[in-house]
Design an enzyme around this catalytic site. Structure first.
Site: not given
Ligand code: VGL
Ligand code: ZN
Length: 198
Positions: A9, A49, A107, A152
C-alpha cells in the site's frame, strides 16, 4: 538478496497530503525502491475501495473518522474515505518504481468488508488469492514492507506467518498510523508470532 518482497500500500492516500496520510509515509519510497531492485520476486498490494465501502465513516450516519463500529466479522475502525478505486489517491506514489512488479494484488474491493491483510479479508476467512499465487510459484520466504506498519503490514505478516511462510518485516521501510499505541502493539504481536524484525 531478497527472495520475495511484498510492498504494501505505498499509495498517495497514505502519503503526504493523502486522505489517510501515514506520518512520514513518503519517506519509505527511497528505501522500498532500493529493496525492490534486489528482490527475486516482487508483489505490490493496493488498497482499493468502492465509494460505498463500509470502512468509511462517511457511510455510517453520525459516525466520525476513527470511531469503531461492530461489523458481522468483528470490530472495525472507521476511516476517512481513502484509496477509492481509480482515483489519484489510490494510485501508487509517483516515485515508486513499480515496473518490476510480478503481481499487483488489490484488496478491500468488497463494500461490506475491509481487508488489511494481503492474504485474507478482515473476517480472516475470505482469501485474496495471494496464498494460492505464492504456493503455485513455490515462493516461501517473504519480506514485507510498506504502509501502514501497524495495520496492513502487520496483518499481512501475521497471516503469512500463520500460513507457514518464513517472514521478515523491515521496519525502517515501514511507517505507522499509530492509533492508541497500535505501533507498540504491532511490534509485540509480530515478535510473538515468530516474524523476524529486521
Ligand atoms: C490501511 C487503514 C485502512 C493500511 C488500509 O494500508 O494500513 N489502513 N486501509
Ligand atoms: Zn483501506
Amino acid at each position: 538478496m531478497i527472495d520475495t518482497l511484498i510492498v504494501v500500500d505505498v499509495q498517495n492516500d497514505f502519503c503526504r497530503d493523502g486522505a489517510l496520510a501515514v506520518p512520514e509515509g513518503d519517506q519509505v519510497v527511497g528505501r522500498v525502491n532500493a529493496l525492490m531492485a534486489e528482490a527475486g520476486s516482487l508483489i505490490l498490494t493496493q488498497d482499493w475501495h468502492p465509494e460505498e465501502h463500509l470502512s468509511f465513516a462517511s457511510n455510517h450516519p453520525g459516525a466520525a473518522a476513527y470511531d469503531t463500529t461492530d461489523m458481522p466479522y468483528g470490530q472495525q475502525i472507521l476511516w476517512p474515505d481513502h484509496c477509492i478505486s481509480g482515483t489519484r489517491g489510490a494510485a501508487f506514489h509517483p516515485d515508486l518504481k513499480t515496473d518490476r512488479a510480478d503481481l499487483i494484488i488489490r484488496k478491500g474491493f468488497r463494500p461490506q468488508i475491509d481487508s488489511y491483510s494481503a492474504f485474507f479479508e478482515n473476517d480472516h476467512k475470505t482469501p485474496t488469492g495471494l496464498h494460492g499465487y505464492l504456493q503455485t510459484r513455490g515462493l516461501k520466504t517473504l519480506t514485507i514492507v510498506g504502509l501502514a506498519f501497524d495495520f496492513c503490514v502487520l496483518y499481512s505478516a501475521l497471516d503469512a506467518a500463520a500460513l507457514g511462510y518464513d517472514v521478515t518485516v523491515i521496519e525502517e521501510a515501514c511507517r505507522s498510523i499509530d492509533l492508541d499505541g497500535s505501533r507498540e502493539a504491532a511490534l509485540a504481536g509480530l515478535r510473538k508470532s515468530g516474524v523476524t524484525l529486521a
